[in-house]
Motif scaffolding. Structure first.
Motif, short mmCIF file in Angstrom:
data_model
loop_
_atom_site.label_atom_id
_atom_site.label_comp_id
_atom_site.label_asym_id
_atom_site.label_seq_id
_atom_site.Cartn_x
_atom_site.Cartn_y
_atom_site.Cartn_z
N ALA A 16 0.83 -1.20 0.00
CA ALA A 16 0.00 0.00 0.00
C ALA A 16 0.86 1.25 0.00
N SER A 17 0.41 2.25 -0.74
CA SER A 17 1.12 3.52 -0.80
C SER A 17 0.14 4.58 -1.30
N ALA A 18 0.39 5.85 -0.95
CA ALA A 18 -0.49 6.93 -1.37
C ALA A 18 -0.10 7.42 -2.76
N PHE A 19 -1.09 7.63 -3.61
CA PHE A 19 -0.86 8.15 -4.96
C PHE A 19 -1.80 9.32 -5.21
N THR A 20 -1.30 10.38 -5.81
CA THR A 20 -2.09 11.58 -6.06
C THR A 20 -2.56 11.62 -7.51
N PHE A 21 -3.86 11.80 -7.68
CA PHE A 21 -4.48 11.97 -8.99
C PHE A 21 -4.73 13.46 -9.20
N ASP A 22 -4.08 14.05 -10.18
CA ASP A 22 -4.14 15.50 -10.39
C ASP A 22 -4.61 15.77 -11.82
N PRO A 23 -5.76 16.47 -11.97
CA PRO A 23 -6.24 16.77 -13.32
C PRO A 23 -5.21 17.49 -14.18
N ALA A 24 -4.33 18.24 -13.56
CA ALA A 24 -3.33 18.99 -14.31
C ALA A 24 -2.34 18.08 -15.03
N THR A 25 -2.20 16.85 -14.56
CA THR A 25 -1.28 15.89 -15.18
C THR A 25 -2.03 14.68 -15.72
N GLY A 26 -3.31 14.88 -16.09
CA GLY A 26 -4.09 13.83 -16.72
C GLY A 26 -4.84 12.92 -15.79
N ASN A 27 -4.80 13.23 -14.45
CA ASN A 27 -5.50 12.38 -13.47
C ASN A 27 -5.10 10.92 -13.62
N THR A 28 -3.80 10.71 -13.88
CA THR A 28 -3.28 9.37 -14.14
C THR A 28 -2.13 9.05 -13.20
N VAL A 29 -2.10 7.81 -12.74
CA VAL A 29 -1.00 7.31 -11.92
C VAL A 29 -0.44 6.06 -12.59
N THR A 30 0.89 6.00 -12.72
CA THR A 30 1.55 4.83 -13.26
C THR A 30 2.39 4.19 -12.17
N ARG A 31 2.25 2.89 -12.01
CA ARG A 31 3.04 2.19 -11.00
C ARG A 31 3.77 1.02 -11.66
N THR A 32 5.07 1.02 -11.58
CA THR A 32 5.87 -0.07 -12.12
C THR A 32 6.02 -1.15 -11.07
N LEU A 33 5.75 -2.38 -11.46
CA LEU A 33 5.72 -3.49 -10.52
C LEU A 33 6.90 -4.42 -10.74
N THR A 34 7.20 -5.19 -9.71
CA THR A 34 8.15 -6.29 -9.87
C THR A 34 7.52 -7.32 -10.80
N THR A 35 8.28 -7.78 -11.78
CA THR A 35 7.73 -8.74 -12.74
C THR A 35 7.17 -9.96 -12.03
N THR A 36 5.94 -10.32 -12.38
CA THR A 36 5.29 -11.48 -11.77
C THR A 36 4.33 -12.09 -12.78
N THR A 37 3.83 -13.26 -12.47
CA THR A 37 2.85 -13.93 -13.32
C THR A 37 1.49 -13.89 -12.64
N ALA A 38 0.47 -13.39 -13.35
CA ALA A 38 -0.86 -13.30 -12.75
C ALA A 38 -1.91 -13.26 -13.85
N ARG A 39 -3.07 -13.73 -13.51
CA ARG A 39 -4.22 -13.61 -14.39
C ARG A 39 -5.19 -12.55 -13.87
N HIS A 40 -5.36 -12.51 -12.55
CA HIS A 40 -6.28 -11.58 -11.92
C HIS A 40 -5.47 -10.51 -11.19
N ILE A 41 -5.76 -9.24 -11.45
CA ILE A 41 -5.10 -8.12 -10.77
C ILE A 41 -6.15 -7.41 -9.91
N ARG A 42 -5.82 -7.23 -8.63
CA ARG A 42 -6.75 -6.58 -7.69
C ARG A 42 -6.09 -5.32 -7.12
N LEU A 43 -6.84 -4.21 -7.13
CA LEU A 43 -6.39 -2.99 -6.49
C LEU A 43 -7.23 -2.77 -5.24
N SER A 44 -6.59 -2.79 -4.09
CA SER A 44 -7.28 -2.58 -2.81
C SER A 44 -7.05 -1.14 -2.38
#
Length: 299
Positions: A16-44
């Motif tokens: 868990a970590s805090a991420f800021t969504f700002d309309p001035a920068t497209g209201n977008t957050v990008t998070r780079t993950l450690t490479t892993t294998t998954a079919r289902h991705i969950r954001l809590s």
């Protein structure tokens, strides 16, 4: 961020970590993950300073390295390059893909009828004198399928030795009395077309209903011995649109002799034609164009 291969047992991919969504920068957050294998991705989501709820407009997940795997572009320019009574040949312009196109699927309706790696294909096992509509889709190494190409509709040729003209629509430059152009395709050897007298050139033509491969015409006069031998000066022309005609057989004298069936057969190089026109510029037996039967064949 959690992941699962079965949708039941999840493990943490990123804490868990805090991420800021700002309309001035497209209201977008990008998070780079450690490479892993998954079919289902969950954001809590454990908190939100803007509203007491979890909120997301879009979730995008990319393969390792951060590159997308887009489907190929749709093939374009699909055309029919040939046809027989049982097959249709097709060609198209290649698709593009960020990871490379591996092949194409030719579809007839919703069914895949051919799979190829190049940009041409021949679909066989078709029925004669039948209309088929085809599209093509491209596939890439990841199994992505493109949108469909433009559709092309093709009518297969008639079986060999089938008279393509029988019962089809006809037209003419002129006729006298009841001797209209429809008589040349009615199957009655004794009915006939006769043009206006002393007014050459004259013509009669048949509309085959669709563009067909043609290579032979058979012209007949009534078989009765009352029709004495005569020579008509005849040319055969063809057209795909009914407006612009090309020569299939050049003008020449053709002799109709009752002793040999009062008929003339003319063969020529196979051509794609919808309208077949017989032009008469002379007749030693009567000052008009005359035909009882116009038969058209594929070969």
């Amino acid at each position: 961020m959690q992941g699962s291969v079965d949708g039941s047992s999840f493990s943490t991919i990123a804490g868990a970590s805090a991420f800021t969504f700002d309309p001035a920068t497209g209201n977008t957050v990008t998070r780079t993950l450690t490479t892993t294998t998954a079919r289902h991705i969950r954001l809590s989501i454990a908190g939100n300073t803007g509203w007491p709820a979890g909120q997301l407009a879009q979730v995008e997940v990319y393969a390792a390295g951060g590159t997308t795997d887009n489907p190929p572009t749709a093939p374009s320019g699909l055309t029919a390059t040939g046809r027989t009574a049982s097959s249709v040949s097709l060609a198209w312009t290649a698709s593009t893909d960020d990871n490379g196109v591996t092949g194409y699927q030719v579809r007839q309706g919703g069914m895949v009828v051919a799979t190829v790696t190049g940009t041409t294909a021949t679909v066989s096992g078709l029925s004669a004198s039948t209309s088929y509509t085809f599209t093509v889709t491209a596939r890439d190494a990841a199994g992505n399928t493109s949108a469909a190409s433009n559709a092309v509709t093709v009518t297969t040729d008639a079986p060999a030795n089938t008279d393509l003209a029988r019962g089809r629509s006809t037209s003419e430059s002129s006729h006298v009395q009841s001797y209209g152009s429809g008589n040349v395709v009615d199957g009655d050897a004794n009915s006939y077309w006769e043009s206006a007298n002393n007014a050459f050139p004259q013509w009669v033509q048949v509309d085959l209903g669709a563009t067909r491969t043609v290579g032979r015409v058979v012209l007949k006069l009534p078989p009765s011995s009352a029709w004495a031998t005569r020579t008509q000066t005849i040319a055969v022309q063809g057209s795909t649109d009914g407006g612009s005609f090309g020569t299939l057989v050049g003008s020449a004298g053709r002799t109709f002799d009752p002793s040999t069936g009062n008929q003339v057969t003319l063969t020529f190089s196979a051509a794609q034609t919808r309208y077949v026109r017989i032009t008469v510029t002379g007749n030693t037996g009567w000052p008009a164009g005359q035909l009882s039967t116009l038969e058209v064949y594929g070969s």
